[in-house]
Design an enzyme around this catalytic site. Structure first.
Site, PDB file in Angstrom:
ATOM      1  N   LYS B 180      -9.162  -0.869  -2.286  1.00 51.91           N
ATOM      2  CA  LYS B 180      -8.542  -0.759  -0.963  1.00 51.91           C
ATOM      3  C   LYS B 180      -8.454   0.705  -0.537  1.00 51.91           C
ATOM      4  CE  LYS B 180      -5.044  -2.932  -2.684  1.00 51.91           C
ATOM      5  NZ  LYS B 180      -3.768  -3.627  -2.927  1.00 51.91           N
ATOM      6  N   THR B 253       4.530  -1.272   6.573  1.00 51.95           N
ATOM      7  CA  THR B 253       3.493  -1.433   5.560  1.00 51.95           C
ATOM      8  C   THR B 253       4.059  -1.865   4.206  1.00 51.95           C
ATOM      9  OG1 THR B 253       3.694   0.915   5.090  1.00 51.95           O
ATOM     10  CG2 THR B 253       1.950   0.255   6.613  1.00 51.95           C
ATOM     11  N   GLY B 255       4.836  -3.969   1.319  1.00 52.37           N
ATOM     12  CA  GLY B 255       4.307  -5.252   0.825  1.00 52.37           C
ATOM     13  C   GLY B 255       2.895  -5.565   1.277  1.00 52.37           C
ATOM     14  N   THR B 256       2.181  -4.551   1.810  1.00 52.71           N
ATOM     15  CA  THR B 256       0.814  -4.793   2.287  1.00 52.71           C
ATOM     16  C   THR B 256      -0.095  -5.302   1.172  1.00 52.71           C
ATOM     17  OG1 THR B 256       1.096  -3.015   3.891  1.00 52.71           O
ATOM     18  CG2 THR B 256      -1.150  -3.719   3.465  1.00 52.71           C
ATOM     19  N   GLY B 257      -0.005  -4.649  -0.006  1.00 55.64           N
ATOM     20  CA  GLY B 257      -0.870  -5.033  -1.126  1.00 55.64           C
ATOM     21  C   GLY B 257      -0.576  -6.437  -1.625  1.00 55.64           C
ATOM     22  N   CYS B 258       0.720  -6.768  -1.744  1.00 61.56           N
ATOM     23  CA  CYS B 258       1.110  -8.109  -2.187  1.00 61.56           C
ATOM     24  C   CYS B 258       0.569  -9.145  -1.212  1.00 61.56           C
ATOM     25  CB  CYS B 258       2.638  -8.242  -2.230  1.00 61.56           C
ATOM     26  SG  CYS B 258       3.454  -7.041  -3.280  1.00 61.56           S
TER      27      CYS B 258
END
Lengths: 546, 546
Positions: B180, B253, B255-258
């Protein structure tokens, strides 16, 4: 915000709460009092949160996020119950920080029989939590336990018992009590009997037929003989409402209590009264049981998602202001390209297009534009507002002006308007023109707009594409001196491009105001795709002089 | 299933995962590796699950629920990582229990800088988890950490670095890598440069304009000069795809990855390929940031609910087979009652209705039914299928037969068909008839069906209501010997009631197949309500001989 235990299998606890909050369009936060390893067959393990960690989670949430409503579920033990009550009182005790409505689901025993609240915690719940509670939602077993300190022998087994127990529970401190009757079989006779001696009781029916519904009664089961489920709501203003629905045979009941109290909490957060929130939440939960998928081998979870549908067109955003038009073009990219980069267009841009092909095209377009103008008149007839009627009239004017350009083009080449009028109409012209009129007859305003879009947007795209190509170094497009210069200037010019922009706005507004179901979305795409293909056919016809 | 930590503030961890699963229409289960007390400003506390409790949760879920896809998030430490890998291998190691796709989000450090994976756990993740992983989804920082055992100095700061790092990460064991690039600024020039030296790389654009979209380009920002965000997907078949979208300035942003890995997991569970799942999930996450509401004072959560809408009509169920008709009747109950229990109906039932009123009604109904028959012809013209065309034709026949009954009624009273024909049409008749035709012109098939329903269902309701009243002891309805007996028999009889049932089925099917947006739903209710009012007006007219 939910304050409760977890359920690894996702059907109860904070997982069910968060699913429910989401299904109601609410943002969910959660404070975990204990983790459980559980599934649809039972609870296999519990790992409680230390009270100080419960306090810490509460502080993290309350110090940062504005909370509109709170529910408590499994609090596990007395220490955690004290921690919750104390934190809430401390945070909302100050001036200007009124307590949001608190729904207390006094989770004591799981559906599968597992003890979820230690005995000494019951007293603390009553003494510390009930005084700040807006609504407490016990089932029969929990109500008997809560009232056992006053009357060890109390049993709730009839609707009369429920009404009387709800009133007694209210006296323990909460502003309102919803006594859930899932385990008590009630009939319409019971309700009529209780209501006749308590005429102030309001009866709220869900999935049961009301007055003037004989036509539905004729094809549905007779409520008079059905087994019913009743929840009793008693409030501090003395009012009592009973919520009635048919009993359903289902093993998908895992997490029913959690879901109901989470649904009530969501509805309270959205500003509903306790009575209306309860009505909405009991319906939601009932339908969740009835629409459940089979999951697990025991008591499966209910379906939390029955009240939502997936959006088929993304919301417009700053970086994606035309989500619907993009989807249309992307989902028909092959035929769209064949249309806007058609050989007819390329030859026209090069200035090599045979004059008779262009004249044939113009003659047929002369016929086509009559359909197109009429189609906007039909759109006007389908319009709901004056601005929409005005927009249709404006396009009708534009079409007539476009025809005038055609006529003057033709004069240039010695073709009179009489000859234009008397040219036989090609099948490609009739197919496209009549398809648009038929779409307008068959469907609504939106569908007609989709049929009209391929022409409006396509010619705008062709105009801009040719102009952009012409601006590149050593371009294959001949701009100055091209016999079709005026045509290219017209469609890439400000006047036509403004019409394109207005068309784009209309399409996007249509899709945003009335988000289509998947069926309607597919109809829209099919209509657009069909017209794109008919546009390509129109230019095939022109090149082939058919 | 998600295996991860919790986030009390609801924007990350299993809470974000469950919200995302729900938004994708998936059922979520969760195994908690650690609880956190956190909010949008940071992580205030962590309470890890003991490894044996992680194992116990995994056993509870896996032994009971069929899992279609799995994601791991924060695993916290080496022991929990071992527990997760060992449990998954043990459960899915046997014959006939293939491992569902596993997405490993190697959560090491939070957005706010909090360490979420202990250093020694990184090695275990690589050795134990990566070999069974379908897709690993590191950000730059995590990728550098994962690759630091081979190259301590490795820095990822360009698109070239990203492509090369993705390949190196793949060699650590997972079937695919999504690196990412949220923290790396990329331009269209970078992409063109990298693609020109790697022509096999696929570029997937999201919220960026593709080919043949000049008309959108004209009114949107120029992608060529924009700052972009790129994610690089490298798979075991050697393919590389890069997912490009505009960089957006946002503090939403958390918690974007979760959310991204949960979205990929949902899409994989629904059967999409890794490439398509990634494309869908990056779009979903991007739109979640752009449509976020402000929550908390730090880095707020994204909006997980942008992809769903609330359903306005409940799904039909066994206990509620006619949810839409119920809603129609309930939401217009006052005027509906005024219509079906009109004085005209009551006097007719008593047999006391003045003959001239009834004759006036029949004469006007003779005119009205012409509109009604024409409206069904229009419905036929709007029909998408042969059964729908046939149903319209059948109703047209029924209407003509109903008119014959009227004619024979009138003959009985010495009124010829000529006189029927020449009776002037009342305003109430014109208003109602023309409103239905206008609705059919303005809207689509569904809207016309709503306009036609009040007449069909209302007369059915009147017939059944009178018959039911007549069956009660000491009824006010005079059945035998009533001068209007035939009228009552006709509308309560099997033939008409079968038409009512068919109408109910059509309405419900229409609402279930094409769940309306709130705008469309309100239009339907308004159309039905208007017709109900016009029906009441029709009987007012008959009683008043207007």
């Amino acid at each position: 915000m939910t304050i409760a235990g977890t359920d690894s299998s996702g059907g109860a606890g904070i997982q069910a709460d968060i699913k429910t909050f989401t299904a109601f369009g609410c943002y969910g936060t959660s404070v975990i009092t204990a983790m459980t390893a559980q599934n649809t067959t039972g609870v296999q393990g519990v790992h409680p949160s230390p009270p100080e960690f419960v306090r810490q989670q509460l502080h993290s949430v309350l110090s940062d996020v504005k909370i509109e409503a709170i529910k408590t579920g499994m609090l596990f033990d007395a220490d955690n119950t004290v921690a919750v009550a104390a934190s809430l009182k401390a945070h909302f005790g100050g001036p200007g920080s009124a307590m949001p409505p608190l729904v207390c689901d006094p989770v004591c025993v799981s559906t599968s029989g597992h003890t979820l609240l230690q005995p000494d915690a019951v007293k603390v719940m009553i003494s510390d939590l009930f005084p700040i509670t807006a609504l407490v939602t016990p089932n029969r077993q929990e109500a008997e336990l809560l009232l056992s300190q006053q009357d060890k022998e109390l049993k709730i087994s009839s609707l009369e018992d429920m009404v009387s127990a709800a009133k007694k529970l209210r006296e323990l401190g909460p502003k309102a009590v919803l006594l859930k009757g899932g385990h008590i079989v009630i009939t319409m006779q019971d309700i009529e009997r209780v209501c006749s001696s308590n005429p102030d009781i309001e009866v709220v029916k869900d999935a049961l037929l009301g007055d003037n519904m004989e036509i539905l009664q004729a094809s549905e089961a007779d409520a008079a003989t059905r087994e019913l489920v009743v929840d009793v709501l008693h409030q501090s203003n003395g009012s009592t409402s009973i919520f009635v629905r048919p009993r359903i045979n289902s093993t998908s009941t895992h997490g029913t209590g959690c879901t109901l109290s989470a649904a009530i909490t969501s509805a309270l957060a959205r500003g509903l009264s306790i009575r209306d929130a309860t009505s909405l939440a009991t319906s939601y939960t009932h339908a969740g049981i009835e629409t459940a998928f089979p999951i697990g081998s025991g008591y499966g979870p209910l379906n939390h998602m029955h009240s939502i549908t997936l959006r088929n067109i993304p919301k417009p955003t700053l970086s994606n202001p035309h989500p619907f038009t993009r989807l249309l073009i992307k989902s028909t990219s092959k035929i769209w390209k064949e249309y806007v980069e058609h050989d007819f267009v390329k030859q026209l841009g090069q200035g090599t297009l045979r004059r008779e092909c262009f004249i044939h095209f113009i003659k047929q377009d002369y016929h086509y534009l009559k359909y197109y103008g009429r189609a906007y008149a039909l759109l006007g007839a389908k319009s709901p507002s004056y601005p929409a009627i005005q927009a249709a009239a404006q396009t009708m004017f534009n079409v007539v002006n476009e025809v005038k350009t055609h006529v003057s083009f033709c004069e240039q080449w010695g073709i009179t308007e009489e000859e234009l009028k008397s040219t036989p109409e090609s099948s490609a012209t009739t197919a496209y023109g009549a398809f648009i009129i038929d779409t307008g007859l068959q469907g609504d305003r939106s569908k007609l707009i989709m049929a009209l879009a391929a022409c409006l947007l396509g010619y705008g795209e062709v105009g801009l594409w040719l102009r952009k190509q012409a601006s590149l170094p050593n371009s294959w497009v001949k701009w100055e001196g091209n016999p079709y210069l005026k045509w290219m200037e017209d469609y890439s010019g400000e006047h036509y491009q403004n019409a394109v922009k207005a068309g784009l706005d209309t399409i996007e507004a249509e899709a945003a105001a009335d988000p289509p179901s998947i069926v309607r979305f597919q109809e829209w795409v099919a209509t657009w795709e069909r017209c794109t293909r008919l546009e390509k056919g129109f230019w095939d016809m022109a090149l082939g002089l058919l």
